[in-house]
Scaffold this motif. Structure first.
Motif, PDB file in Angstrom:
ATOM      1  N   PHE A 293      29.670  15.686 -32.384  1.00 28.91           N
ATOM      2  CA  PHE A 293      31.005  16.089 -31.966  1.00 28.91           C
ATOM      3  C   PHE A 293      31.262  17.523 -32.413  1.00 28.91           C
ATOM      4  CE2 PHE A 293      31.209  11.495 -32.958  1.00 28.91           C
ATOM      5  CZ  PHE A 293      31.432  11.025 -31.677  1.00 28.91           C
ATOM      6  N   ASP A 294      31.554  18.394 -31.462  1.00 31.02           N
ATOM      7  CA  ASP A 294      31.915  19.783 -31.759  1.00 31.02           C
ATOM      8  C   ASP A 294      33.433  19.839 -31.858  1.00 31.02           C
ATOM      9  OD1 ASP A 294      32.001  22.518 -32.073  1.00 31.02           O
ATOM     10  OD2 ASP A 294      31.415  22.981 -30.021  1.00 31.02           O
ATOM     11  N   LEU A 295      33.941  20.235 -33.020  1.00 37.35           N
ATOM     12  CA  LEU A 295      35.373  20.138 -33.311  1.00 37.35           C
ATOM     13  C   LEU A 295      36.000  21.495 -33.587  1.00 37.35           C
ATOM     14  CD1 LEU A 295      35.081  17.195 -35.850  1.00 37.35           C
ATOM     15  CD2 LEU A 295      35.496  17.034 -33.391  1.00 37.35           C
ATOM     16  N   LEU A 296      37.193  21.665 -33.082  1.00 40.04           N
ATOM     17  CA  LEU A 296      38.023  22.814 -33.422  1.00 40.04           C
ATOM     18  C   LEU A 296      39.098  22.306 -34.376  1.00 40.04           C
ATOM     19  CD1 LEU A 296      38.750  25.796 -32.920  1.00 40.04           C
ATOM     20  CD2 LEU A 296      40.235  25.007 -31.065  1.00 40.04           C
ATOM     21  N   LEU A 297      39.141  22.912 -35.551  1.00 38.91           N
ATOM     22  CA  LEU A 297      40.075  22.481 -36.585  1.00 38.91           C
ATOM     23  C   LEU A 297      41.346  23.325 -36.511  1.00 38.91           C
ATOM     24  CD1 LEU A 297      37.478  22.122 -39.464  1.00 38.91           C
ATOM     25  CD2 LEU A 297      38.314  20.350 -37.934  1.00 38.91           C
ATOM     26  N   PRO A 298      42.436  22.861 -37.130  1.00 36.32           N
ATOM     27  CA  PRO A 298      43.700  23.600 -37.091  1.00 36.32           C
ATOM     28  C   PRO A 298      43.583  24.987 -37.732  1.00 36.32           C
ATOM     29  CG  PRO A 298      44.061  21.367 -37.818  1.00 36.32           C
ATOM     30  CD  PRO A 298      42.586  21.561 -37.764  1.00 36.32           C
TER      31      PRO A 298
ATOM     32  N   GLY B  51      41.122  10.815 -30.690  1.00 31.85           N
ATOM     33  CA  GLY B  51      42.468  10.353 -30.965  1.00 31.85           C
ATOM     34  C   GLY B  51      43.125  10.984 -32.175  1.00 31.85           C
ATOM     35  N   ARG B  52      42.393  11.809 -32.899  1.00 30.01           N
ATOM     36  CA  ARG B  52      42.975  12.473 -34.075  1.00 30.01           C
ATOM     37  C   ARG B  52      43.775  13.680 -33.607  1.00 30.01           C
ATOM     38  NH1 ARG B  52      41.045   9.922 -38.913  1.00 30.01           N
ATOM     39  NH2 ARG B  52      41.722  11.726 -40.083  1.00 30.01           N
ATOM     40  N   PRO B  53      45.085  13.662 -33.785  1.00 29.78           N
ATOM     41  CA  PRO B  53      45.925  14.732 -33.231  1.00 29.78           C
ATOM     42  C   PRO B  53      45.711  16.094 -33.885  1.00 29.78           C
ATOM     43  CG  PRO B  53      47.238  13.256 -34.589  1.00 29.78           C
ATOM     44  CD  PRO B  53      45.867  12.647 -34.478  1.00 29.78           C
ATOM     45  N   GLU B  54      45.208  16.112 -35.120  1.00 32.79           N
ATOM     46  CA  GLU B  54      45.046  17.380 -35.818  1.00 32.79           C
ATOM     47  C   GLU B  54      43.751  18.111 -35.451  1.00 32.79           C
ATOM     48  OE1 GLU B  54      43.095  14.321 -38.512  1.00 32.79           O
ATOM     49  OE2 GLU B  54      44.772  14.371 -37.126  1.00 32.79           O
ATOM     50  N   ILE B  55      42.852  17.428 -34.743  1.00 36.42           N
ATOM     51  CA  ILE B  55      41.540  17.980 -34.414  1.00 36.42           C
ATOM     52  C   ILE B  55      41.377  18.006 -32.900  1.00 36.42           C
ATOM     53  CG2 ILE B  55      39.060  17.559 -34.571  1.00 36.42           C
ATOM     54  CD1 ILE B  55      39.587  16.201 -37.266  1.00 36.42           C
ATOM     55  N   GLU B  56      40.798  19.099 -32.386  1.00 40.33           N
ATOM     56  CA  GLU B  56      40.504  19.176 -30.958  1.00 40.33           C
ATOM     57  C   GLU B  56      39.009  18.945 -30.749  1.00 40.33           C
ATOM     58  OE1 GLU B  56      40.735  22.267 -27.202  1.00 40.33           O
ATOM     59  OE2 GLU B  56      41.837  22.726 -29.025  1.00 40.33           O
ATOM     60  N   LEU B  57      38.682  17.959 -29.933  1.00 36.47           N
ATOM     61  CA  LEU B  57      37.294  17.648 -29.604  1.00 36.47           C
ATOM     62  C   LEU B  57      36.865  18.551 -28.461  1.00 36.47           C
ATOM     63  CD1 LEU B  57      34.765  15.904 -29.930  1.00 36.47           C
ATOM     64  CD2 LEU B  57      35.851  14.215 -28.427  1.00 36.47           C
ATOM     65  N   LEU B  58      35.952  19.499 -28.747  1.00 37.08           N
ATOM     66  CA  LEU B  58      35.518  20.457 -27.735  1.00 37.08           C
ATOM     67  C   LEU B  58      34.414  19.901 -26.854  1.00 37.08           C
ATOM     68  CD1 LEU B  58      35.483  23.697 -29.914  1.00 37.08           C
ATOM     69  CD2 LEU B  58      37.264  22.915 -28.327  1.00 37.08           C
ATOM     70  N   SER B  59      33.436  19.228 -27.455  1.00 35.39           N
ATOM     71  CA  SER B  59      32.342  18.659 -26.671  1.00 35.39           C
ATOM     72  C   SER B  59      31.647  17.557 -27.463  1.00 35.39           C
ATOM     73  CB  SER B  59      31.320  19.730 -26.281  1.00 35.39           C
ATOM     74  OG  SER B  59      30.633  20.203 -27.426  1.00 35.39           O
ATOM     75  N   VAL B  60      30.885  16.750 -26.730  1.00 35.77           N
ATOM     76  CA  VAL B  60      30.107  15.665 -27.327  1.00 35.77           C
ATOM     77  C   VAL B  60      28.714  15.706 -26.709  1.00 35.77           C
ATOM     78  CG1 VAL B  60      29.918  13.185 -27.708  1.00 35.77           C
ATOM     79  CG2 VAL B  60      32.175  14.242 -27.511  1.00 35.77           C
ATOM     80  N   ARG B  61      27.705  15.687 -27.558  1.00 38.24           N
ATOM     81  CA  ARG B  61      26.316  15.580 -27.093  1.00 38.24           C
ATOM     82  C   ARG B  61      25.791  14.229 -27.548  1.00 38.24           C
ATOM     83  NH1 ARG B  61      26.507  20.362 -29.754  1.00 38.24           N
ATOM     84  NH2 ARG B  61      24.992  19.720 -31.329  1.00 38.24           N
ATOM     85  N   ARG B  62      25.373  13.407 -26.572  1.00 35.56           N
ATOM     86  CA  ARG B  62      24.913  12.053 -26.878  1.00 35.56           C
ATOM     87  C   ARG B  62      23.477  11.866 -26.429  1.00 35.56           C
ATOM     88  NH1 ARG B  62      29.852   7.978 -25.534  1.00 35.56           N
ATOM     89  NH2 ARG B  62      28.171   6.500 -25.732  1.00 35.56           N
TER      90      ARG B  62
END
Length: 98
Positions: free
Chosen positions: A8-13, A79-90
């Protein structure tokens, strides 16, 4: 036996400008994902503030169960409102993979 991974590639606040602040977002997420009986760790963007990569791995007897667990983890991250999910590699690996 089947194994599945997701990164999970995440963008944090914006307030995660230090590595200490970054950990305050990543650690609770990792603890939450462990409740789904998966292996999980921060696997990338370790020195970057404001970004994180979290990896999840699961092993199961059936590929459908692997997909189900990874779907559950993805929904939990998204579903975590404080974190933006940018992409998922599966990826899904089975006994017949070389």
């Amino acid at each position: 036996m089947y194994t599945g991974t997701a990164v999970f590639d995440l963008l944090l606040p914006d307030d995660s400008r230090s590595l200490k602040a970054k950990r305050s977002y990543v650690r609770p997420l990792i603890a939450h994902l462990r409740k789904f009986e998966v292996s999980v760790a921060e696997v990338g963007a370790l020195d970057l503030t404001g970004r994180a990569e979290v990896g999840v791995a699961v092993v199961a007897a059936e590929p459908g169960h692997v997909r189900e667990v990874l779907d559950t983890c993805e929904r939990a991250v998204a579903g975590r409102p404080e974190i933006e999910l940018l992409s998922v590699r599966r990826r899904l690996h089975g006994d017949d993979d070389e």
